[in-house]
Write an enzyme that holds these catalytic residues in place. Structure first.
Site, PDB file in Angstrom:
ATOM      1  N   LYS A 142       0.694  -1.073  -0.104  1.00 55.42           N
ATOM      2  CA  LYS A 142       0.026  -0.070  -0.032  1.00 55.42           C
ATOM      3  C   LYS A 142       0.779   1.136  -0.194  1.00 55.42           C
ATOM      4  CE  LYS A 142      -2.255  -1.187   3.623  1.00 55.42           C
ATOM      5  NZ  LYS A 142      -1.702  -2.446   3.835  1.00 55.42           N
ATOM      6  N   THR A 143       1.816   1.048   0.654  1.00 55.78           N
ATOM      7  CA  THR A 143       2.825   2.149   0.969  1.00 55.78           C
ATOM      8  C   THR A 143       3.664   2.494  -0.501  1.00 55.78           C
ATOM      9  OG1 THR A 143       3.056   2.247   3.335  1.00 55.78           O
ATOM     10  CG2 THR A 143       4.714   3.482   2.225  1.00 55.78           C
ATOM     11  N   ASP A 202      -1.444   6.735   6.024  1.00 58.89           N
ATOM     12  CA  ASP A 202      -1.410   5.344   6.394  1.00 58.89           C
ATOM     13  C   ASP A 202      -2.328   5.205   7.838  1.00 58.89           C
ATOM     14  OD1 ASP A 202      -0.788   2.820   6.465  1.00 58.89           O
ATOM     15  OD2 ASP A 202       1.103   2.899   7.247  1.00 58.89           O
ATOM     16  N   THR A 239      -5.600  -1.004   7.040  1.00 60.67           N
ATOM     17  CA  THR A 239      -5.614  -2.826   7.092  1.00 60.67           C
ATOM     18  C   THR A 239      -6.999  -3.164   7.522  1.00 60.67           C
ATOM     19  OG1 THR A 239      -4.988  -2.452   9.264  1.00 60.67           O
ATOM     20  CG2 THR A 239      -3.349  -2.701   7.800  1.00 60.67           C
ATOM     21  N   ARG A 278       6.834  -8.274   1.695  1.00 56.72           N
ATOM     22  CA  ARG A 278       7.500  -7.717   2.934  1.00 56.72           C
ATOM     23  C   ARG A 278       8.289  -8.825   3.659  1.00 56.72           C
ATOM     24  NH1 ARG A 278       4.517  -4.174   6.668  1.00 56.72           N
ATOM     25  NH2 ARG A 278       5.058  -2.202   4.971  1.00 56.72           N
TER      26      ARG A 278
END
Length: 351
Positions: A68-69, A113, A162, A221
């Protein structure tokens, strides 16, 4: 938190962020996976550039660690606009948000975020800012208070969450594009690993990529984190080429098994099967049995175990599924849904 749990935790540690930043894709063509979201977002951005206007506000939802980032940074890069980064928890009140919004330049991309954690006053200010590019600044108190309208330059808000269900409807409806990111397939994670291996100047076989990818819980990640640990193992053991055997040995040492389960995950399903005969058992009892806090079991271990089909949630408590028994090498009782009824806790391994 133990080392194996840190390896498979999808949240980002501060010391990892510099490494992650260097490995992030810089544009949509480099971004691996999420084909549906990527194609839709590409269309939104291209149409905005053709119209000569700022892009619509973008909401990205999904579990942590899926990009997302990275997509927020790509939005700014594709629009050739500066990027401002903040988060819901960092904005304590409407004044904090007003300070950020009033300092934006035209076309700037604001990335928030964990946007679902904004305070209510900040949310209500954001409604007007997103829709009319205006905020009302309250001056004074009580009967003498005055609202001074402040016009904002057009900007693009990229929100990441999230937990999309916690976003209030009025805020969610003001986003022009909403994209949900899903967990990655093993083949997509292998592409992520190949790109990362080139950036890290590593030699890895196809079987080595596959071995790391299948232990990565569908999360890029975690994939990159495991690759770094395998790199360290190979460096210490003087392995110039990382094959499946090397990758397996490295990750076994960190207690990440072939399905991506770590020590805590295995402890949970072992307690369910061996100590409680497959369940059902209450969450607090299960947490005590594995020596962890209830929140840790519920929020860290349980989602992955449920997604993998190793644990079930019922009104009476948690149960072990047949796949959990099989993963531990134990025999589930015949005819027992989830493998919990009429079972002796002393199980013999499957032959």
């Amino acid at each position: 938190m133990d080392e194996s749990r840190t390896l498979v935790d999808s949240t980002s540690e501060p010391e990892e962020r510099a490494m992650e930043a260097a490995m992030r894709p810089k544009n949509l063509d480099e971004f691996v996976g999420q084909h549906r979201v990527r194609n839709q977002l590409s269309l939104v951005l291209e149409a905005s550039k053709m119209r000569g206007r700022v892009a619509d506000h973008v909401l990205l939802s999904g579990p942590p660690g899926l990009g997302k980032t990275t997509l927020a940074m790509i939005v700014a890069a594709e629009m050739q606009a500066p990027l401002r980064i903040s988060s819901g928890p960092a904005i304590q009140n409407a004044g904090d948000l007003a300070a950020i919004l009033s300092s934006l330049t035209e076309g700037e991309v604001l990335f928030l975020d964990e946007i679902h954690r904004l305070s209510r006053p900040a949310e209500e200010m954001l409604y007007l800012a997103m829709e009319d590019f205006r905020v009302d600044i309250i001056v004074g108190k009580g009967a003498g208070a005055t609202a001074i309208p402040l016009d904002l330059p057009p900007f693009t808000l990229v929100g990441a969450t999230t937990r999309a269900g916690l976003l209030p409807g009025p805020l969610r409806d003001r986003f022009g594009f909403t994209g949900h990111l899903d967990f990655y397939a093993r083949e997509e994670l292998e592409l992520v690993l190949r790109r990362s291996a080139v950036l890290m100047d590593l030699r890895v076989t196809s079987a080595g990529f596959t071995e790391i990818a299948r232990r990565s819980r569908g999360t890029p990640r975690i994939t990159n984190r495991l690759l770094r640990r395998v790199r360290d193992w190979a460096l210490v053991h003087r392995k110039e080429l990382i094959d499946a055997e090397s990758a397996s040995a490295a990750l076994d040492m960190y207690e990440v098994d072939e399905r991506g389960l770590d020590r805590l995950d295995r402890a949970v399903i072992h307690a369910l099967c061996v100590k409680f005969g497959g369940g059902p058992v209450g969450l607090s009892t299960l947490a005590i049995a594995v020596g962890e806090e209830t929140e840790t079991v519920e929020e860290v271990a349980e989602p992955f175990l449920v997604r993998e089909g190793l644990l079930g949630r019922t009104p009476r408590g948690r149960i072990a599924t047949a796949a959990a028994w099989q993963h531990l090498g134990l025999r589930a009782p015949e005819g027992a849904p989830g493998g919990w009824a009429g079972i002796d806790s002393a199980q013999e391994p499957l032959l």
